[in-house]
Design an enzyme around this catalytic site. Sequence first.
Site, mmCIF file in Angstrom:
data_model
loop_
_atom_site.group_PDB
_atom_site.id
_atom_site.type_symbol
_atom_site.label_atom_id
_atom_site.label_comp_id
_atom_site.label_asym_id
_atom_site.label_seq_id
_atom_site.Cartn_x
_atom_site.Cartn_y
_atom_site.Cartn_z
ATOM 1 N N ASP A 155 0.865 -1.187 0.000
ATOM 2 C CA ASP A 155 0.000 0.000 0.000
ATOM 3 C C ASP A 155 0.899 1.234 0.000
ATOM 4 O O ASP A 155 2.117 1.134 0.104
ATOM 5 C CB ASP A 155 -0.949 -0.011 1.205
ATOM 6 C CG ASP A 155 -0.214 0.202 2.518
ATOM 7 O OD1 ASP A 155 0.804 -0.495 2.737
ATOM 8 O OD2 ASP A 155 -0.612 1.055 3.326
ATOM 9 N N HIS A 470 1.645 -9.075 -3.065
ATOM 10 C CA HIS A 470 0.578 -8.075 -2.877
ATOM 11 C C HIS A 470 1.276 -6.719 -2.818
ATOM 12 O O HIS A 470 1.641 -6.221 -1.742
ATOM 13 C CB HIS A 470 -0.171 -8.366 -1.572
ATOM 14 C CG HIS A 470 -1.337 -7.442 -1.322
ATOM 15 N ND1 HIS A 470 -2.589 -7.669 -1.817
ATOM 16 C CD2 HIS A 470 -1.434 -6.281 -0.618
ATOM 17 C CE1 HIS A 470 -3.416 -6.710 -1.435
ATOM 18 N NE2 HIS A 470 -2.729 -5.844 -0.704
ATOM 19 N N ASP A 515 1.631 -17.743 -2.919
ATOM 20 C CA ASP A 515 2.204 -16.726 -3.799
ATOM 21 C C ASP A 515 1.126 -16.181 -4.733
ATOM 22 O O ASP A 515 1.140 -16.430 -5.934
ATOM 23 C CB ASP A 515 3.371 -17.339 -4.591
ATOM 24 C CG ASP A 515 4.014 -16.326 -5.532
ATOM 25 O OD1 ASP A 515 3.890 -15.104 -5.263
ATOM 26 O OD2 ASP A 515 4.630 -16.756 -6.524
ATOM 27 N N GLU A 524 2.400 -9.952 1.130
ATOM 28 C CA GLU A 524 2.702 -8.537 0.907
ATOM 29 C C GLU A 524 4.203 -8.331 1.130
ATOM 30 O O GLU A 524 4.912 -9.248 1.579
ATOM 31 C CB GLU A 524 1.870 -7.650 1.858
ATOM 32 C CG GLU A 524 1.955 -6.167 1.488
ATOM 33 C CD GLU A 524 0.858 -5.293 2.105
ATOM 34 O OE1 GLU A 524 -0.018 -5.811 2.808
ATOM 35 O OE2 GLU A 524 0.900 -4.072 1.846
HETATM 36 O O1 G3I Z 1 1.805 -11.341 18.131
HETATM 37 C C1 G3I Z 1 0.486 -11.902 18.092
HETATM 38 C C2 G3I Z 1 0.437 -13.222 18.745
HETATM 39 O O2 G3I Z 1 0.801 -13.098 20.075
HETATM 40 C C3 G3I Z 1 -0.961 -13.780 18.591
HETATM 41 O O3 G3I Z 1 -1.043 -15.056 19.135
HETATM 42 C C4 G3I Z 1 -1.368 -13.848 17.136
HETATM 43 C C5 G3I Z 1 -2.830 -14.252 16.993
HETATM 44 O O4 G3I Z 1 -3.611 -13.332 16.303
HETATM 45 O O5 G3I Z 1 -1.182 -12.631 16.528
HETATM 46 C C6 G3I Z 1 0.031 -11.955 16.665
HETATM 47 O O6 G3I Z 1 -0.231 -10.659 16.273
HETATM 48 C C7 G3I Z 1 -0.237 -10.365 14.916
HETATM 49 C C8 G3I Z 1 0.609 -9.139 14.733
HETATM 50 O O7 G3I Z 1 0.562 -8.725 13.414
HETATM 51 C C9 G3I Z 1 2.064 -9.421 15.116
HETATM 52 O O8 G3I Z 1 2.893 -8.355 14.782
HETATM 53 C C10 G3I Z 1 -1.652 -10.119 14.437
HETATM 54 O O9 G3I Z 1 -2.387 -11.321 14.469
HETATM 55 C C11 G3I Z 1 -1.623 -9.575 13.041
HETATM 56 O O10 G3I Z 1 -2.928 -9.210 12.635
HETATM 57 C C12 G3I Z 1 -0.716 -8.385 12.941
HETATM 58 O O11 G3I Z 1 -0.525 -8.102 11.595
HETATM 59 C C13 G3I Z 1 -0.062 -6.828 11.235
HETATM 60 C C14 G3I Z 1 -0.949 -6.363 10.097
HETATM 61 O O12 G3I Z 1 -0.439 -5.152 9.571
HETATM 62 C C15 G3I Z 1 -2.387 -6.154 10.511
HETATM 63 O O13 G3I Z 1 -2.477 -5.196 11.470
HETATM 64 C C16 G3I Z 1 1.369 -6.985 10.743
HETATM 65 O O14 G3I Z 1 2.237 -7.248 11.837
HETATM 66 C C17 G3I Z 1 1.822 -5.724 10.040
HETATM 67 O O15 G3I Z 1 3.073 -5.968 9.452
HETATM 68 C C18 G3I Z 1 0.821 -5.338 8.981
HETATM 69 O O16 G3I Z 1 1.216 -4.149 8.406
HETATM 70 C C19 G3I Z 1 0.552 -3.771 7.216
HETATM 71 C C20 G3I Z 1 0.007 -2.375 7.480
HETATM 72 O O17 G3I Z 1 -1.046 -2.465 8.412
HETATM 73 C C21 G3I Z 1 -0.429 -1.684 6.208
HETATM 74 N N1 G3I Z 1 0.617 -1.727 5.220
HETATM 75 C C22 G3I Z 1 1.053 -3.051 4.880
HETATM 76 C C23 G3I Z 1 1.574 -3.796 6.077
HETATM 77 C C24 G3I Z 1 2.032 -5.201 5.752
HETATM 78 O O18 G3I Z 1 1.024 -6.099 5.509
HETATM 79 O O1 9MR Z 2 -3.975 -3.796 0.344
HETATM 80 C C1 9MR Z 2 -4.053 -3.707 1.750
HETATM 81 C C2 9MR Z 2 -2.738 -4.123 2.368
HETATM 82 O O2 9MR Z 2 -1.703 -3.249 1.936
HETATM 83 C C3 9MR Z 2 -2.856 -4.181 3.876
HETATM 84 O O3 9MR Z 2 -1.714 -4.738 4.459
HETATM 85 C C4 9MR Z 2 -4.059 -5.026 4.271
HETATM 86 C C5 9MR Z 2 -4.279 -5.060 5.770
HETATM 87 O O4 9MR Z 2 -4.514 -3.806 6.294
HETATM 88 O O5 9MR Z 2 -5.217 -4.560 3.651
HETATM 89 C C6 9MR Z 2 -5.157 -4.577 2.257
HETATM 90 O O6 9MR Z 2 -6.341 -4.073 1.742
HETATM 91 C C7 9MR Z 2 -7.408 -4.997 1.684
HETATM 92 C C8 9MR Z 2 -8.450 -4.591 2.690
HETATM 93 O O7 9MR Z 2 -7.953 -4.659 3.995
HETATM 94 C C9 9MR Z 2 -9.676 -5.495 2.544
HETATM 95 N N1 9MR Z 2 -10.164 -5.478 1.192
HETATM 96 C C10 9MR Z 2 -9.157 -5.907 0.207
HETATM 97 C C11 9MR Z 2 -7.928 -5.040 0.263
HETATM 98 C C12 9MR Z 2 -6.857 -5.553 -0.694
HETATM 99 O O8 9MR Z 2 -7.160 -5.372 -1.989
#
Ligand code: G3I
Ligand code: 9MR
Length: 542
Positions: A155, A470, A515, A524
Amino acid sequence: HPHGSIPSISLNQIGYRPHDDKIALFAGMGGSFYVEDSKGMKVCRGETLKARNDAGISGQTVYYADFSALMKPGTYRIVHVEAGASEAFVIEEKPYKEVHKGLLKAFYYFRCGIELQEEFAAPWTHHACHLAPAIVYGQEDRRIDVCGGWHDAGDYGKYAGPGAKAVADLLLAFELYPNAFVDAVPLPETDGRIPDVLHECRYELDFLLNMQDEETGGVFHKVTTLQFPSLDCMPEHDLADLYLSPISAAATGCFAGVMAMAARVYQPYDAAYAEVCLRAAERAYAWLERNPDVPGFKNPPEIATGEYGDKLDHDERYWASAELYRTTGDQRYHQALKAWAAGNTFELYELGWADMGGYGTIAYLLTEKDRVDLKLYDKLQCGLVEDARRLAIISEQDGYGISLAPEQYIWGSNMLVMNNAMLMLIAHHFYKDSALEKCALDHVHYLLGRNALSMSYVTGYGTNPIRNPHHRPSVGDGVADPVPGQVAGGPNRHLQDDYAKVTLTGQPPAKCFVDHMDSYATNEVTIYWNSPAVFVFSHFAS
Ligand code: G3I
Ligand code: 9MR
Ligand code: ZN
């Protein structure tokens, strides 16, 4: 015998250095193997020796084919007499040089606010993007120019904490392994005087400086549109209004940390810039002192982009004080960091985007010894090596030789893989324990294909790399190959997107990866998954 890759042979798809251990893994089947050179001559043969039951992680037994005795540089394949042959790999002195450069170049491709020109980006060019000033959320008539910096990921959001982690990893890599950064990437700014890694980091640091509120010294948590744009949207077509989310203590704390770090690293190259960074760090620190107890960041209701929530800011405050102490020698910061370290309220060795205590610990351990409290220093150093050795012990039991427990195959698990390797290499920096170095190298092998899916998790590198991340530019640019040098999130057992749910239900943790461009929770790419990889590869490329 049949040639061509079969999924049950996994190895580092780039290859190995002559004197390193060379172990390919066969999933589910042991037996005889041999290695042949590029002319088809058998150069060594063997039997798989030991097997590891990896049931809880990859769901299979893994057999070890050890051909470490083969040291002659060349191009080879390993052949399992029943299953077939691997793709070609090399044995050479510097096999990781190109991928290291590619991992660093990826940051250039993440750049926002600038045209990616053919000379540096071909064929992955795009026009300048996200040029409009951003609206301050809650103060709709106030706009701030926060152009520049790196897109976070697939994103186009730009988030202060993840940006600070990424820069910190790159600057630490440069501080510990300057030799790995002698060659030009090259970049538009390449001048033969300042190493390119510092040019690249400055691109993000300049953006971060703009994220600091001129009025208060606090740092806005992030700048994004209200919603994510469509997956095929090129950055220059993402024209929705940009919003600055509120200031947070986590963002302000890690901003102070990374700016104090930059002040030190840039000092010999550009003293005026170093001064700007230091002043910014001090202003952020003053904000932290004026705001000792603030709630963690939450997305405002209208903003649906990445939250990067962080309930605890003690670790960021610790990092800020450690880094400011290392850079300035001011005892005020020393007292503060000692108090944080004594408080036991956060992890001292974490290198994540939320838990950043490890950066504070590393800063203190790299401070000149005549300026530290030896008791605290020893405690932190012992704790670090204990943590690193604990990771190495887990790795010894693991089928694929890495340090993740089954429950750690989460969103961005490849960051944990690289962070753990980074921690082991930092422990090795102080203790010169070759077992830790070897274990870190096993993590490199995992990233480059020696894993349960026999896939290289770095776009463009290895014989079977991921191809469909992604990543909006890779989806929307009309170029067949994805932007190269990017690290995918990796297996995520929690199946947090629809595509993963449909295709991966029932898979063991290490195989919860697909993938496909729709699987944002496994496939991603982000700046802070690339950055610890740059650190780790810097060790093995220098
Ligand atoms: O650490 C916990 C663990 O203790 C637990 O048992 C487990 C069960 O849900 O989850 C773990 O936490 C996870 C956390 O990342 C760890 O860092 C969450 O489930 C998981 O939802 C969370 O994901 C994050 C995600 O955003 C959603 O919020 C990712 O770390 C983070 O890298 C990712 O970042 C996104 C940005 O929001 C938007 N841009 C892209 C980026 C990459 O996908
Ligand atoms: O594209 C988005 C990605 O960069 C983020 O990590 C992710 C979680 O926040 O969300 C993706 O966007 C999705 C949205 O959350 C739900 N609808 C589909 C989107 C992807 O096309
Ligand atoms: Zn942009």
